[in-house]
Design a protein around this motif. Sequence first.
Motif, PDB file in Angstrom:
ATOM      1  N   ARG A 154      -3.189   4.233  -0.987  1.00 51.20           N
ATOM      2  CA  ARG A 154      -2.542   3.571   0.151  1.00 51.20           C
ATOM      3  C   ARG A 154      -3.493   3.383   1.326  1.00 51.20           C
ATOM      4  N   ARG A 162      -0.794  -3.877   1.854  1.00 53.48           N
ATOM      5  CA  ARG A 162       0.114  -2.842   2.367  1.00 53.48           C
ATOM      6  C   ARG A 162       1.478  -3.465   2.702  1.00 53.48           C
ATOM      7  N   ASP A 166       4.859  -2.736   0.600  1.00 53.45           N
ATOM      8  CA  ASP A 166       5.933  -2.093   1.360  1.00 53.45           C
ATOM      9  C   ASP A 166       7.221  -2.919   1.340  1.00 53.45           C
TER      10      ASP A 166
END
Length: 169
Positions: A154, A162, A166
Motif C-alpha cells: 500500500r 491507491r 480504495d
Amino acid sequence: LLWSQDADGFIARIEAFLAVADRHDIRTILVLFDGVWPPLPQLGAQPQPIPHTHNSCWVPRPGREILDDRSRHGELESFVGGVVGHFRDDPRVLAWDLFNEPDNWGAWLELEIERPIKRERSLELLRLTFPWARAERPTQPLTAGVWQGAWDDREALSPMNRYTLDESD
C-alpha cells in the motif's frame, strides 16, 4: 461523443450487444472510459482495422480534448449517470469498469502529452466518476482498471492506484 449525439441510440446499441452476449450465457463488464488508445476520438466513419493488430480500432474515451480541459469534465456526468442508471439492475452486466487504465500513456505519447499531466487529469476525472456512478445505486460492483506498479504494498501505490483500489468494490 456518441452519447451527446444520440443517447437513446447509444443505449439501444448497448441493449442489442447485451442481448447477443446473453444468448451465449456471457455476462459483460461495461467500460465507460479508457485511457489507453489514440486520444482523438471522432464521430463518423472510423479507420479500418489493421489486420493481426490487437485492438487497432479501439476508440478512447473521453479523448484529449475533454480530458485535458478540467472545466469540461462535468460534461461527462450525464453519460455516466445515464448509462449506469439505465443498466444498474441489469443481470447481464457483471460489473462496471469506470475507467480502464486511466494512467496508461500508451498511444498518447504520439501527441507528446506529458505523462504527469495526463495522469493528473485522469485522476481528477476518476474522482468525479466514482461518485457519479454510485449516485445511480447500481447493484453491480464498480471498479477501474489499474495498469502499473506494485499493488501488494500500500505504501508503494501511486495516488492513482491507491484511489482506484480504495474506491473499487
